[in-house]
Scaffold this motif. Sequence first.
Motif, short mmCIF file in Angstrom:
data_model
loop_
_atom_site.label_atom_id
_atom_site.label_comp_id
_atom_site.label_asym_id
_atom_site.label_seq_id
_atom_site.Cartn_x
_atom_site.Cartn_y
_atom_site.Cartn_z
N GLY A 148 30.98 42.35 32.45
CA GLY A 148 32.20 42.04 31.70
C GLY A 148 31.88 41.33 30.40
O GLY A 148 32.44 41.66 29.34
N GLY A 167 38.44 36.87 23.17
CA GLY A 167 38.23 36.52 24.58
C GLY A 167 39.54 36.28 25.30
O GLY A 167 39.76 36.78 26.41
N ALA A 218 32.60 42.77 26.64
CA ALA A 218 33.40 42.04 25.64
C ALA A 218 32.60 41.84 24.36
O ALA A 218 33.10 42.06 23.24
CB ALA A 218 33.84 40.70 26.22
N ALA A 244 35.86 40.16 35.00
CA ALA A 244 35.70 38.74 34.64
C ALA A 244 34.74 38.08 35.62
O ALA A 244 34.72 38.41 36.80
CB ALA A 244 37.06 38.05 34.65
N GLU A 277 40.79 38.53 28.35
CA GLU A 277 40.57 37.87 29.64
C GLU A 277 41.42 38.46 30.77
O GLU A 277 40.91 38.78 31.84
CB GLU A 277 40.84 36.37 29.49
CG GLU A 277 40.25 35.58 30.65
CD GLU A 277 40.54 34.10 30.52
OE1 GLU A 277 41.31 33.71 29.62
OE2 GLU A 277 39.98 33.34 31.33
N PHE A 335 40.47 42.03 31.76
CA PHE A 335 39.15 42.02 32.41
C PHE A 335 39.27 41.46 33.83
O PHE A 335 38.58 41.90 34.74
CB PHE A 335 38.15 41.21 31.58
CG PHE A 335 37.44 42.03 30.53
CD1 PHE A 335 38.14 42.85 29.66
CD2 PHE A 335 36.05 41.99 30.40
CE1 PHE A 335 37.49 43.62 28.70
CE2 PHE A 335 35.39 42.76 29.45
CZ PHE A 335 36.11 43.57 28.59
N LEU A 372 32.97 34.08 24.31
CA LEU A 372 33.21 35.20 25.22
C LEU A 372 32.53 34.98 26.57
O LEU A 372 33.07 35.35 27.61
CB LEU A 372 32.75 36.52 24.59
CG LEU A 372 33.60 37.02 23.42
CD1 LEU A 372 32.94 38.20 22.73
CD2 LEU A 372 34.99 37.43 23.92
N ILE A 389 35.19 35.13 29.42
CA ILE A 389 35.08 36.32 30.29
C ILE A 389 34.17 36.01 31.49
O ILE A 389 34.40 36.49 32.59
CB ILE A 389 34.56 37.54 29.51
CG1 ILE A 389 35.42 37.80 28.27
CG2 ILE A 389 34.46 38.79 30.38
CD1 ILE A 389 36.86 38.18 28.55
#
Lengths: 257, 252
Positions: free
Chosen positions: A125, A107, A129, A120, A111, A114, A197, A201
């Motif tokens: 997203g 993650g 992930a 994110a 991050e 993303f 995650l 995220i």
Amino acid sequence: MRRAAGIALWAAFLAPVALLLGWSFAWRWPWPAPLPERWQASAWTGLAATGGLGAAALRSLGIAGAVALVATSLGFVTSRSAVEARSGVALRWLLHLPFALSPVVLGVGLEYSFLRAGLAGHMVGVALAQGILAYAYAVILFCGLWNARTRAYLDGAATLGATPRQAWIRVLLPIARPLVVLCLVQTFLISWFDYALVLLIGEGRVATLTTSLYQFLLAGDLRLAAASGLILLLPPVIALAVRAQRRPPTFAGEWDL
Amino acid sequence: MTGPVSPQGLRVTGLAVRLGGRTILRDVEFTVGHRSTLAVIGASGSGKTSLLRVLAGLGDAAAGCIEVDRRRVDRLPAHRRGIVYLNQEPLLFPHLDVRANLAFGLRLRSRDAARVAAMVDPLIEALGLQGLERRDPLTLSGGERQRVAFGRALAVEPAVLLLDEPFASLDPATRLAMQALFRQVARSRGITAIFVTHDLKECLRVGDQFAAIRDGGCRLYEDRPAFCADPANGVAAEVAFWSAAADASGPD
């Protein structure tokens, strides 16, 4: 001795669930009382009244369902390449990497990119992930399918007149069905139980059942946390129950799981 | 590209087979007459299976030409060659019962259940599979499984049937019975076949024509006496062994 070991195992597995069940219906449960002082269903009615929880559960279901379907389908289709590729060893090593990393590390690693990609804070997203983990798991699982026996089945079907498509549909998919089901369940659970995650995220804007449960814990409401924990356990329990109902697989192959 | 006109059956010319970057067979030439069985003998690792796989389209030929009933097939995919490959292990599809296994190839071509049944029912009878139709393949004995695999191959009426040591894993009595069944069915149905084995007696029992694979080549014999006369095939040694075995002193 075996009986005692069996009882110990059952106790170890069931005790946490029994405690969750007890807390979710407890009014007060002071230590060291074996049972709550009084029973009540306020945690469950409270959960029902918490509007966000239903939405979070649906979100969890949607993300996990999508992750399971996409990861299983892609994993099934691409696993043969992972086995037969010239760089197969390096590829398989790479596929194990997401497991070696904890979801938290993954993650953190994802991050920033993303965030730049605008993923994110969105369900998509989070699903992407989690999909990295789930896809890696799916490919590793399906790599076992591409052994000499499977190839012999496909070869046999081809010489009997089956086109590659027919061989996949009429031979490969039916014999791989136990693996496909296992992969669907496992990848669903990878996503369903994920917390790190979703938090990293999702940036706190994607509420799922796991993040809701953690919120209850942070707020110190053990009864609500216990009740939502039991809801979180529903899918694996249903999957186990369905699996227990099924006739045990009789095919003496490598997929007798 | 059109090759020379060949007779009905299977004709192989100038075939080379590569495995793991190495040419294991070269200049393979033979013709299997229509409705006859070419029995091919060879030691383990001599390239028998590789040859059959190339003929079936499951591996690529490094060179050469394969014709079936005057039609060049070596550039066709396996499913369009009309050549069925029967593995040493009877790999019955585990998700299908015996009847569905027998009908597998037919069902790929036809959805007409009555037509499929009309093809499968006589096979069930010919192969002595009555009563086993609804059985799970895993519940069958080795001989029964091999009969189903054989029937599944026959059901699609292949132009050529390739048998890769199909009875090698069976006990001697079942093996003998299966050899007799193969002979009977191959003759009654007019099968063109290549039967690969490392067992000399099996080779002599099932074959109409004979070949031996050794030293990277495939030698086709004119007839049975020519095959038996070649000391490399071990017929004379076998005869000498049994003669000595019958003597009081026994073989060396």
